[in-house]
Design a protein around this motif. Sequence first.
Motif, short mmCIF file in Angstrom:
data_model
loop_
_atom_site.label_atom_id
_atom_site.label_comp_id
_atom_site.label_asym_id
_atom_site.label_seq_id
_atom_site.Cartn_x
_atom_site.Cartn_y
_atom_site.Cartn_z
N SER A 183 0.84 -1.21 0.00
CA SER A 183 0.00 0.00 0.00
C SER A 183 0.87 1.26 0.00
O SER A 183 0.53 2.25 -0.64
CB SER A 183 -0.97 0.00 1.17
OG SER A 183 -0.29 -0.10 2.40
N THR A 186 -9.11 3.78 -4.34
CA THR A 186 -9.14 2.36 -3.99
C THR A 186 -9.35 2.15 -2.50
O THR A 186 -10.22 1.40 -2.08
CB THR A 186 -7.82 1.68 -4.43
OG1 THR A 186 -7.68 1.86 -5.83
CG2 THR A 186 -7.83 0.20 -4.12
N LEU A 187 -8.55 2.80 -1.69
CA LEU A 187 -8.62 2.58 -0.25
C LEU A 187 -9.36 3.67 0.51
O LEU A 187 -9.62 3.54 1.70
CB LEU A 187 -7.21 2.40 0.32
CG LEU A 187 -6.55 1.10 -0.13
CD1 LEU A 187 -5.09 1.07 0.27
CD2 LEU A 187 -7.27 -0.10 0.41
N ILE A 231 -4.80 -1.10 4.77
CA ILE A 231 -5.21 -2.49 4.53
C ILE A 231 -5.80 -3.09 5.80
O ILE A 231 -6.78 -3.83 5.75
CB ILE A 231 -4.00 -3.32 4.04
CG1 ILE A 231 -3.51 -2.81 2.69
CG2 ILE A 231 -4.33 -4.80 3.98
CD1 ILE A 231 -4.36 -3.15 1.50
N ILE A 267 -9.67 -2.78 6.47
CA ILE A 267 -10.64 -3.40 5.57
C ILE A 267 -11.31 -4.56 6.29
O ILE A 267 -10.64 -5.42 6.85
CB ILE A 267 -9.95 -3.90 4.27
CG1 ILE A 267 -9.38 -2.72 3.49
CG2 ILE A 267 -10.93 -4.70 3.42
CD1 ILE A 267 -8.54 -3.12 2.30
N CYS A 297 -15.47 -7.54 1.69
CA CYS A 297 -15.19 -7.50 0.25
C CYS A 297 -16.08 -6.46 -0.40
O CYS A 297 -17.23 -6.27 0.00
CB CYS A 297 -15.48 -8.86 -0.39
SG CYS A 297 -14.53 -10.21 0.29
N SER A 327 -12.00 -0.91 -8.67
CA SER A 327 -11.20 -1.14 -7.48
C SER A 327 -12.04 -1.80 -6.40
O SER A 327 -13.27 -1.82 -6.48
CB SER A 327 -10.61 0.17 -6.95
OG SER A 327 -11.66 1.04 -6.56
N SER A 329 -11.80 -4.51 -2.54
CA SER A 329 -11.03 -5.19 -1.50
C SER A 329 -11.55 -6.61 -1.32
O SER A 329 -12.68 -6.93 -1.67
CB SER A 329 -11.13 -4.44 -0.19
OG SER A 329 -12.49 -4.32 0.21
N VAL A 368 -6.19 -10.24 3.73
CA VAL A 368 -6.84 -8.97 3.41
C VAL A 368 -5.96 -8.23 2.40
O VAL A 368 -4.77 -8.03 2.64
CB VAL A 368 -7.04 -8.10 4.67
CG1 VAL A 368 -7.72 -6.80 4.32
CG2 VAL A 368 -7.84 -8.86 5.72
N PHE A 369 -6.56 -7.83 1.30
CA PHE A 369 -5.83 -7.06 0.29
C PHE A 369 -6.82 -6.27 -0.55
O PHE A 369 -8.03 -6.50 -0.49
CB PHE A 369 -4.97 -7.98 -0.58
CG PHE A 369 -5.74 -9.00 -1.37
CD1 PHE A 369 -6.11 -8.76 -2.68
CD2 PHE A 369 -6.10 -10.20 -0.79
CE1 PHE A 369 -6.83 -9.71 -3.40
CE2 PHE A 369 -6.81 -11.16 -1.49
CZ PHE A 369 -7.17 -10.91 -2.81
N ALA A 370 -6.30 -5.34 -1.31
CA ALA A 370 -7.13 -4.52 -2.20
C ALA A 370 -6.67 -4.76 -3.64
O ALA A 370 -5.62 -5.36 -3.88
CB ALA A 370 -7.00 -3.05 -1.83
N ASP A 419 -1.06 -5.42 -1.41
CA ASP A 419 -0.92 -6.43 -0.37
C ASP A 419 0.25 -6.08 0.54
O ASP A 419 1.38 -5.95 0.06
CB ASP A 419 -0.70 -7.78 -1.05
CG ASP A 419 -0.42 -8.91 -0.08
OD1 ASP A 419 -0.88 -8.84 1.07
OD2 ASP A 419 0.25 -9.87 -0.48
#
Length: 118
Positions: A19, A33-34, A39, A42, A45, A55, A57, A72-74, A86
């Motif tokens: 990130s 995105t975030l 991260i 989040i 999903c 975009s 997550s 957990v990732f975007a 990630d």
Amino acid sequence: MRREWENDGLTEAIEVVTSKDFKTAHPELFDRTLVGKTINQIHFCKANHYKNITSGSFVVPDKRDPSKERIVFAFCIASNTLYFIDDTNKIESLLGNMQKEFEYALTTPIVFLLDFMQ
């Protein structure tokens, strides 16, 4: 990690970044995105599409014990590149396993994301 390929004259790519690196390289995409989160913040999903940028997550529980650890990732798809954001270094391992399991021909970033989800 970045993997590029040619598709009908376009250079397309998959890139796994932290990130911090994503925010530094693409601040405008990071904000979409975030939305100011990290991260670690989040919890579910989601997916969004706005002005040619997709975009979202993922929060994936451990199949053996869903109440414990989660991955957990975007992700962000922009300019013919699928970015996996990630901070835990787990996505590269999952991508490697996916490539070993399937004889995989890269088509487009969105098709790869859909295959990854499956």
